[in-house]
Structures are given as structure tokens and as C-alpha cells.
Motif scaffolding. Structure first.
Motif, PDB file in Angstrom:
ATOM      1  N   GLU A  77      -9.498   3.268  -7.029  1.00  0.00           N
ATOM      2  CA  GLU A  77      -9.123   2.668  -5.751  1.00  0.00           C
ATOM      3  C   GLU A  77      -7.985   1.684  -5.964  1.00  0.00           C
ATOM      4  O   GLU A  77      -7.654   1.326  -7.098  1.00  0.00           O
ATOM      5  N   SER A  78      -7.380   1.240  -4.850  1.00  0.00           N
ATOM      6  CA  SER A  78      -6.272   0.295  -4.942  1.00  0.00           C
ATOM      7  C   SER A  78      -6.339  -0.713  -3.802  1.00  0.00           C
ATOM      8  O   SER A  78      -6.905  -0.442  -2.739  1.00  0.00           O
ATOM      9  N   THR A  91       0.823  -1.217   0.000  1.00  0.00           N
ATOM     10  CA  THR A  91       0.000   0.000   0.000  1.00  0.00           C
ATOM     11  C   THR A  91       0.849   1.257   0.000  1.00  0.00           C
ATOM     12  O   THR A  91       0.429   2.288  -0.520  1.00  0.00           O
ATOM     13  N   GLU A 103      -3.130   7.155  -7.358  1.00  0.00           N
ATOM     14  CA  GLU A 103      -3.485   8.572  -7.478  1.00  0.00           C
ATOM     15  C   GLU A 103      -2.795   9.211  -8.675  1.00  0.00           C
ATOM     16  O   GLU A 103      -3.401   9.996  -9.414  1.00  0.00           O
ATOM     17  N   GLU A 127      -0.964   3.265  -3.235  1.00  0.00           N
ATOM     18  CA  GLU A 127      -1.786   4.461  -3.030  1.00  0.00           C
ATOM     19  C   GLU A 127      -1.232   5.639  -3.820  1.00  0.00           C
ATOM     20  O   GLU A 127      -1.980   6.411  -4.431  1.00  0.00           O
ATOM     21  N   HIS A 128       0.082   5.755  -3.845  1.00  0.00           N
ATOM     22  CA  HIS A 128       0.732   6.825  -4.607  1.00  0.00           C
ATOM     23  C   HIS A 128       0.539   6.630  -6.107  1.00  0.00           C
ATOM     24  O   HIS A 128       0.158   7.559  -6.831  1.00  0.00           O
TER      25      HIS A 128
END
Length: 299
Positions: A196-197, A182, A190, A186-187
Motif C-alpha cells: 500500500e501507499s 498519490t 505497484e 500509486e504507480h
């Protein structure tokens, strides 16, 4: 006698090359589709050929044989529902050009050792979960600020933003599903534009890795389960899903998708998947859905 439902073969030139019509005609002739008329999606780059067959697996094999040695990809699939409404994508060596665990290993001074294990795990030679835990255990002590430094040097795979932006512009949902971590997904999600991830989480205490992965480990089965859960949540049929990945832990996810594509994948993965892209960039997955060049969003 019917030859089956209409199918479409989408041909895409490899990066840095052109798709010349004489070469395409030769491939069609060798595959037994010599009378077919190509429809160009992008001049000198991508073209559709619609055909009927009662032996789709045999046709895929003939197309693959006809393409041998050429910097050209083909994705053959049913013509109906080719535009997908759910994209589920692997991250490492798929949406980005790096393997993040190998980047972490550089800070521990063991990059070559960890990279060798990563390659074997992605090729399906090692149990994914066991190999992941063993590699992470060697990373104890790597600090969070070093992770941030890695984020700054990650490079996106050509076509990554365009793939997500174009599908989103046409109403699709996009999820990044990784056996990585994560702290990276997450980076990257975006940066590229995913909704979403989903990924594993590295345990961190006092600003450093402990060498453990927070349970449960997200591996091969979890990737497929995530695709199926997203499909159910969105109320979509199986045919409306597109999955892409390069490693052995992606195979179940690729098999569960309406269109599962091995992207620049390890040999065993490419051989097992029903569709593969070996030469083109990620925009090949847009052409495979019937998008024309002027419909592609730069992202």
C-alpha cells in the motif's frame, strides 16, 4: 560485569566496490573490535560482526570514525529481532532516483527554482508544509497527461525491488509513505511491489493542476503517525519495524522505527539518524537484517 545484550554490526561495500577482509579487519581494530570474527553474508560484499557493549552510541561513533573516507557502510543494532516485519519507505530520492515535484516543475519551466527549494526543504532548512504548498502553487496548469509522461521516465533506486520482494517473501508488510503525491506513489508502489501507499493528493480540475494540495498535507508528523498506525494495525512491537528515508521530513519516522535508516541522505538527516547508508544500494537493508546473498529475491 555484563557488557550488555548482543549487538551486530553489518558492513556492506559501496556500489562498484568490494569489501576486502584486510580493510574490514583494519576498521574493526580501529573501532576496538579487533578480536571479532566476521561472518560473511556475501563474499567480498557484506559481513556481520557480533559484539557486546554497554555503550552502543559510543560504538556507533567509533565505527563511523573508523570508516571515514572509505566506501563502506555499517549498520549497528541489537542482534535480537533484526529481521523486520514492517517496512515503511520514503519514495523520492529513496525508492526512486527522482524528486517528482522537480520533474513536474520542468513542464512549468521552473525546474531550477523549484529544485533549489526542494533541496532546502529536504535538508530541514524550510518548513516542509509551507514549502510544499508554495511549490505546488507554481505548478498550476500542468496537465495530467504530462504527469503520465513523468511516470514513464522514473527510475528505481538499485535494490528497491529486491528489498521489497525479499521482505515480502519472508512475511513482512511493505508501505510506501511519501510527502509527495498519490499520482506518483500509486504507480511506484505497484511497480516495486509495496502492499500500500500513503501520500498527498494534487487537486486536479479539467485535467490540469489547480496549484493546490488536498488537505490535510502529509508531512513529517503524518509519516510517523502512519508508521505507528501500521504497526498497531499489524500488532507488531516497535523493534519489528524498519523505516528508510533521505529528507528532514523523514526524521520522526526514522526515530519511531526499530531500525530507522538515513539512505544517501542530506547531511543533517544522516547525522541525526541512528543508522545510515551512504555508499551501498538498498540491498544493504537486507544484509542489515541478516539475509544472505542467496536469500535475496531479485524482484
Amino acid at each position: 560485569m555484563s557488557k550488555g545484550l548482543p549487538r551486530v554490526a553489518t558492513f556492506v561495500a559501496g556500489r562498484g566496490t568490494a569489501l576486502a577482509e584486510p580493510a574490514l579487519r583494519a576498521v574493526l581494530r580501529d573501532a576496538g573490535l579487533g578480536a571479532s570474527q566476521p561472518e560473511w553474508l556475501a563474499a567480498d560484499h557484506a559481513a556481520d560482526v557480533v559484539f557486546e557493549t554497554d555503550d552502543p552510541a559510543g560504538m556507533r561513533a567509533r565505527l563511523a570514525s573508523a570508516l571515514a573516507g572509505q566506501a563502506m557502510d555499517v549498520v549497528a543494532q541489537p542482534l535480537a529481532e533484526r529481521r523486520k516485519r514492517l517496512l515503511v519507505a520514503d519514495m523520492d530520492s529513496t525508492m526512486i532516483e527522482q524528486e517528482c515535484i522537480d520533474e513536474l516543475a520542468e513542464f512549468a519551466g521552473i525546474r531550477a527554482e523549484i529544485s533549489a527549494v526542494t533541496a532546502r526543504a529536504m535538508a530541514g532548512e524550510l518548513d516542509f508544509e509551507a514549502a510544499l504548498k508554495a511549490r505546488v502553487a507554481r505548478l498550476a496548469g500542468v496537465r495530467v497527461d504530462q504527469i503520465r509522461a513523468i511516470l514513464d521516465r522514473l527510475t528505481l533506486t538499485p535494490g528497491a525491488r529486491a528489498l521489497v520482494a525479499t521482505m515480502r517473501a519472508h512475511g513482512a508488510h511493505a508501505a510506501l509513505v511519501s510527502g509527495g503525491f498519490t499520482q506518483f506513489t500509486e504507480h511506484v508502489a505497484e511497480r516495486i511491489g509495496f502492499h500500500e501507499s500513503f501520500a498527498n493528493q494534487l487537486e486536479i480540475v479539467d485535467g490540469a493542476l489547480t496549484g493546490r494540495v488536498v488537505e490535510p498535507v502529509q508531512g513529517r508528523a503524518a509519516k510517523r503517525a502512519t508508521l505507528e498506525s501500521l504497526r498497531a494495525r499489524l500488532g507488531l512491537p516497535g523493534a519489528a519495524t524498519l523505516a528508510i528515508g533521505d529528507g528532514a521530513n523523514d526524521l520522526d519516522m526514522l526515530d519511531a522505527a526499530g531500525l530507522g535508516v538515513a539512505f544517501h541522505a542530506k547531511p543533517k538527516v544522516a547525522a541525526a539518524a541512528r543508522a545510515r547508508v551512504d555508499h551501498a544500494d538498498l540491498t544493504a537493508l537486507l544484509y542489515a537484517q541478516g539475509y544472505r546473498r542467496d536469500e535475496i529475491v531479485a524482484g
